[in-house]
Design a protein around this motif. Structure first.
Motif, PDB file in Angstrom:
ATOM      1  N   ASP A 172       9.461  -0.873  -4.545  1.00  0.00           N
ATOM      2  CA  ASP A 172       8.443  -0.578  -3.595  1.00  0.00           C
ATOM      3  C   ASP A 172       8.067  -1.809  -2.948  1.00  0.00           C
ATOM      4  OD1 ASP A 172       6.712  -1.475  -5.663  1.00  0.00           O
ATOM      5  OD2 ASP A 172       5.282   0.022  -5.232  1.00  0.00           O
ATOM      6  N   TYR A 173       8.428  -3.028  -3.487  1.00  0.00           N
ATOM      7  CA  TYR A 173       8.215  -4.035  -2.929  1.00  0.00           C
ATOM      8  C   TYR A 173       8.885  -4.745  -1.544  1.00  0.00           C
ATOM      9  CZ  TYR A 173      11.638  -6.087  -5.709  1.00  0.00           C
ATOM     10  OH  TYR A 173      12.773  -6.460  -6.576  1.00  0.00           O
ATOM     11  N   THR A 174       8.843  -5.657  -0.796  1.00  0.00           N
ATOM     12  CA  THR A 174       9.595  -5.958   0.134  1.00  0.00           C
ATOM     13  C   THR A 174      10.239  -7.298  -0.194  1.00  0.00           C
ATOM     14  OG1 THR A 174       8.097  -5.095   1.843  1.00  0.00           O
ATOM     15  CG2 THR A 174       9.666  -6.460   2.663  1.00  0.00           C
ATOM     16  N   TRP A 203       1.555  -9.457   4.990  1.00  0.00           N
ATOM     17  CA  TRP A 203       1.486  -8.608   3.943  1.00  0.00           C
ATOM     18  C   TRP A 203       0.277  -7.969   3.806  1.00  0.00           C
ATOM     19  CZ3 TRP A 203       2.129 -13.992   2.801  1.00  0.00           C
ATOM     20  CH2 TRP A 203       0.885 -14.577   2.050  1.00  0.00           C
ATOM     21  N   GLU A 204       0.442  -6.354   3.372  1.00  0.00           N
ATOM     22  CA  GLU A 204      -0.807  -5.726   3.073  1.00  0.00           C
ATOM     23  C   GLU A 204      -1.233  -5.801   1.734  1.00  0.00           C
ATOM     24  OE1 GLU A 204       0.025  -1.722   3.300  1.00  0.00           O
ATOM     25  OE2 GLU A 204       2.026  -1.606   1.914  1.00  0.00           O
ATOM     26  N   LYS A 205      -0.346  -6.321   0.783  1.00  0.00           N
ATOM     27  CA  LYS A 205      -0.792  -6.796  -0.872  1.00  0.00           C
ATOM     28  C   LYS A 205       0.314  -7.780  -1.436  1.00  0.00           C
ATOM     29  CE  LYS A 205       0.810  -3.111  -3.486  1.00  0.00           C
ATOM     30  NZ  LYS A 205       0.305  -2.087  -4.746  1.00  0.00           N
ATOM     31  N   VAL A 206      -0.196  -8.310  -2.448  1.00  0.00           N
ATOM     32  CA  VAL A 206       0.788  -8.987  -3.219  1.00  0.00           C
ATOM     33  C   VAL A 206       0.395  -8.754  -4.686  1.00  0.00           C
ATOM     34  CG1 VAL A 206       1.120 -11.007  -1.781  1.00  0.00           C
ATOM     35  CG2 VAL A 206      -0.683 -11.065  -3.251  1.00  0.00           C
ATOM     36  N   VAL A 207       1.276  -8.518  -5.409  1.00  0.00           N
ATOM     37  CA  VAL A 207       1.107  -8.314  -7.049  1.00  0.00           C
ATOM     38  C   VAL A 207       1.670  -9.503  -7.442  1.00  0.00           C
ATOM     39  CG1 VAL A 207       1.624  -7.118  -8.831  1.00  0.00           C
ATOM     40  CG2 VAL A 207       1.372  -5.865  -6.595  1.00  0.00           C
ATOM     41  N   VAL A 210       5.596 -13.233  -7.724  1.00  0.00           N
ATOM     42  CA  VAL A 210       4.849 -12.638  -6.648  1.00  0.00           C
ATOM     43  C   VAL A 210       5.864 -11.357  -5.975  1.00  0.00           C
ATOM     44  CG1 VAL A 210       3.709 -13.027  -4.815  1.00  0.00           C
ATOM     45  CG2 VAL A 210       3.798 -14.930  -6.517  1.00  0.00           C
ATOM     46  N   PHE A 211       5.286 -10.294  -5.757  1.00  0.00           N
ATOM     47  CA  PHE A 211       5.923  -9.256  -5.141  1.00  0.00           C
ATOM     48  C   PHE A 211       5.231  -9.023  -3.861  1.00  0.00           C
ATOM     49  CE2 PHE A 211       6.939  -8.783  -9.509  1.00  0.00           C
ATOM     50  CZ  PHE A 211       8.418  -8.572  -9.580  1.00  0.00           C
ATOM     51  N   PHE A 212       5.643  -9.173  -2.712  1.00  0.00           N
ATOM     52  CA  PHE A 212       5.166  -9.048  -1.480  1.00  0.00           C
ATOM     53  C   PHE A 212       5.360  -7.705  -0.941  1.00  0.00           C
ATOM     54  CE2 PHE A 212       5.839 -13.695  -1.818  1.00  0.00           C
ATOM     55  CZ  PHE A 212       4.406 -14.166  -1.273  1.00  0.00           C
ATOM     56  N   TYR A 213       4.213  -7.066  -0.296  1.00  0.00           N
ATOM     57  CA  TYR A 213       4.262  -5.781   0.305  1.00  0.00           C
ATOM     58  C   TYR A 213       4.040  -6.045   1.493  1.00  0.00           C
ATOM     59  CZ  TYR A 213       4.522  -3.838  -4.471  1.00  0.00           C
ATOM     60  OH  TYR A 213       4.777  -3.451  -5.673  1.00  0.00           O
ATOM     61  N   LEU A 214       4.970  -6.111   2.520  1.00  0.00           N
ATOM     62  CA  LEU A 214       4.743  -6.417   4.208  1.00  0.00           C
ATOM     63  C   LEU A 214       3.931  -5.206   4.666  1.00  0.00           C
ATOM     64  CD1 LEU A 214       7.983  -7.926   5.477  1.00  0.00           C
ATOM     65  CD2 LEU A 214       5.754  -9.156   4.558  1.00  0.00           C
ATOM     66  N   LYS A 215       3.190  -5.382   5.547  1.00  0.00           N
ATOM     67  CA  LYS A 215       2.435  -4.328   6.279  1.00  0.00           C
ATOM     68  C   LYS A 215       3.379  -3.400   7.041  1.00  0.00           C
ATOM     69  CE  LYS A 215      -1.673  -6.909   7.294  1.00  0.00           C
ATOM     70  NZ  LYS A 215      -2.497  -7.714   8.244  1.00  0.00           N
ATOM     71  N   GLU A 216       4.527  -3.985   7.512  1.00  0.00           N
ATOM     72  CA  GLU A 216       5.396  -3.296   8.204  1.00  0.00           C
ATOM     73  C   GLU A 216       6.953  -3.698   7.516  1.00  0.00           C
ATOM     74  OE1 GLU A 216       5.615  -3.712  12.509  1.00  0.00           O
ATOM     75  OE2 GLU A 216       3.592  -4.256  12.547  1.00  0.00           O
TER      76      GLU A 216
END
Length: 137
Positions: free
Chosen positions: A87-89, A122-126, A39-45
């Motif tokens: 580009d992920y967090t 997070w804003e999204k997860v992949v 899982v790749f987490f993309y934080l909102k901030e």
């Protein structure tokens, strides 16, 4: 001949011990499919250290789900090649014995609580899920 038999016995005992610890079953007909959940987490901030710390705290709690065999939590590496995505967090990768164990994880109370308590960060997860035989190569 006595020494050779003893050596063979010890080698076989060692292999049997390794097989019992690693989950390998005897015979090619019983090869299990390892299940990897990445899982790749993309934080909102993404630059908010406090939010990152909160997510890491949650992932460490999530790692306690009993069906997980191994967990790796990471951040983008400092490698630079055109094929690398950075580009992920936070990256969360966990290994399961098989798909059934992963399905148990998906509905486990710890996993559901993690989503409830930390999804606002997070804003999204992949997600990349993969299966394959154990111990290839």
């Amino acid at each position: 001949m006595e020494e050779q038999s003893r050596r063979t016995f010890l080698q076989n005992a060692g292999l049997a011990s390794f097989a019992s610890v690693s989950g390998i079953t005897a015979g090619p007909e019983r090869v299990k499919e390892l299940f990897i959940h990445h899982v790749f987490f993309y934080l909102k901030e993404p630059n908010n250290a406090q939010h990152e710390a909160q997510l890491l705290e949650g992932l460490h709690k999530l790692a306690k789900v009993p069906t997980i065999q191994y967990v790796h939590i990471g951040k983008p590496a400092v490698t630079n090649r055109s094929v690398i995505v950075k580009d992920y967090t936070i990256s969360w990768m966990c290994f399961f014995k098989n798909i059934i164990e992963e399905e148990i994880y998906q509905t486990h109370p710890i996993h559901l609580e993690f989503i409830e308590q930390y999804s606002h960060l997070w804003e999204k997860v992949v997600v990349y899920d993969a299966v394959g035989p154990k111990n290839v190569g």
